[in-house]
Scaffold this active site. Structure first.
Site, PDB file in Angstrom:
ATOM      1  N   ASP A  63       0.849  -1.193   0.000  1.00 54.84           N
ATOM      2  CA  ASP A  63       0.000   0.000   0.000  1.00 54.84           C
ATOM      3  C   ASP A  63       0.880   1.236   0.000  1.00 54.84           C
ATOM      4  O   ASP A  63       1.971   1.218   0.590  1.00 54.84           O
ATOM      5  CB  ASP A  63      -0.904   0.003   1.236  1.00 54.84           C
ATOM      6  CG  ASP A  63      -2.202   0.772   1.009  1.00 54.84           C
ATOM      7  OD1 ASP A  63      -2.129   2.001   0.804  1.00 54.84           O
ATOM      8  OD2 ASP A  63      -3.274   0.150   1.049  1.00 54.84           O
ATOM      9  N   TYR A  67     -11.720   7.248 -12.957  1.00 54.78           N
ATOM     10  CA  TYR A  67     -11.956   5.979 -12.261  1.00 54.78           C
ATOM     11  C   TYR A  67     -12.686   4.984 -13.165  1.00 54.78           C
ATOM     12  O   TYR A  67     -12.235   3.850 -13.355  1.00 54.78           O
ATOM     13  CB  TYR A  67     -12.771   6.233 -10.999  1.00 54.78           C
ATOM     14  CG  TYR A  67     -12.999   5.011 -10.141  1.00 54.78           C
ATOM     15  CD1 TYR A  67     -11.947   4.429  -9.433  1.00 54.78           C
ATOM     16  CD2 TYR A  67     -14.263   4.437 -10.024  1.00 54.78           C
ATOM     17  CE1 TYR A  67     -12.149   3.311  -8.644  1.00 54.78           C
ATOM     18  CE2 TYR A  67     -14.477   3.327  -9.235  1.00 54.78           C
ATOM     19  CZ  TYR A  67     -13.421   2.769  -8.546  1.00 54.78           C
ATOM     20  OH  TYR A  67     -13.625   1.647  -7.769  1.00 54.78           O
TER      21      TYR A  67
END
Length: 330
Positions: free
Chosen positions: A37, A149
């Site tokens: 991450d 997105y």
């Protein structure tokens, strides 16, 4: 007898809302988990309780850069998923979906790993077919503020299937519908977290549009179970597969349920609908039922109870401080 080797599983976006729950599930299933991450929307608090686990490892890394590790399976969840976060830096959002997919597919090709892409119901855009089956090609605005997105995820799906056809890569594609539960960010702009936080703070509940638009909400544990089942399905089950709860409700209905659950005195206020915000969203999960034997089992009321409890604890200090100020003012 020889000791069975644990599967080595990479979870990108593993410190995020969905990723942290997936990491927990994989550890419980006996896997060795590498959580990757960059902490743009992921939080260390989400995985802090896993750091002492002997088969869990955390690596800070941005998937838009190549990664060189040895793993058996890859769950590619890395990408901000709420409009507030993915519109903050839309170019980076597109890079995360596209470059991230290329880098993870390249890794899977090198080490011969099975790889799952966390795609989204947003590939259907503002749908003209309801509910949405996987065969529906969508109605997406490629130049709107949500396109970074929506189109980024559509391109990622293209890349996955091109690697499948060109390199015979073992792929899975899951189209994730609205998911909620503990560890959602309080400021992520998603409807469930927005409503709960506003209700707990006694603020007005902000509904965009007239509230008649619909969504279908899946609890995070059900969603994670669907992802794991898809990864473990026979190799011919590539997807795309819709993973979501088909129980549909209006946004106004959700607002009222949250008000009732929290015991809030909040009032609903209407605001203009954002551009390209879908008016309907409901998955057709026929394929998931047939190919994965998957069906969501957690009722909305049960899931909302857990989510409200999480936010109540998360906001406890802030709420108690506000109450003290109010009492002094009186």
């Amino acid at each position: 007898m020889p000791v069975a080797l644990r599967k080595r599983v990479l979870v990108t976006g593993g410190a995020g809302f969905l990723g942290s729950h997936l990491c927990e599930r994989l550890l419980a299933d006996g896997c060795e988990v590498l959580c990757v991450d960059n902490f743009f929307t992921g939080r260390r608090e989400n995985i802090a309780h896993l750091m002492s686990e002997p088969y869990f490892e955390m690596l800070r890394h941005d998937v838009t850069f190549p990664l060189y590790v040895e793993v058996d399976e890859i769950y590619n969840l890395a990408c901000p998923a709420s409009p507030i976060h993915y519109q903050f830096d839309p170019v980076q959002t597109t890079k995360t979906s596209v470059h991230g997919a290329i880098n993870m597919l390249g890794l899977a090709k090198r080490v011969k790993a099975k790889i799952l892409q966390a795609s989204t119901s947003e590939v259907y855009g503002d749908p003209q077919l309801h509910p949405q089956p996987e065969s529906y090609r969508g109605s997406v605005n490629p130049v709107g503020p949500r396109a970074c997105y929506d189109e980024g995820k559509r391109c990622a799906e293209t890349l996955f299937f091109d690697y499948y056809r060109q390199h015979n890569l073992n792929i899975r594609v899951a189209r994730i519908f609205n998911t909620y539960g503990p560890r959602m960010l309080p400021n992520d702009g998603r409807v469930v977290s927005n409503f709960i936080v506003q209700a707990l703070k006694g603020q007005n509940i902000t509904v965009y549009g007239d509230g008649s638009q619909t969504r279908s909400f899946c609890y995070v544990d059900d969603l994670v179970d669907g992802l794991v089942r898809l990864m473990n399905a026979p190799d011919e089950v590539t997807g795309p597969v819709n993973i979501g709860n088909p129980r549909e409700m209006t946004i106004l209905e959700l607002a009222q349920r949250v008000i009732d659950l929290t015991g809030s005195r909040s009032q609903v206020v209407l605001r203009p609908l954002p551009q390209d915000d879908p008016l309907q969203r409901q998955p057709d999960i026929t394929l998931a039922k047939k190919a994965l034997g998957w069906n969501p089992t957690i009722e909305l009321e049960t899931g909302l109870d857990s989510t409200v409890a999480y936010f109540r604890e998360l906001l406890a200090f802030e709420l108690s401080e506000a109450q003290t100020i109010a009492e002094v003012a009186e």
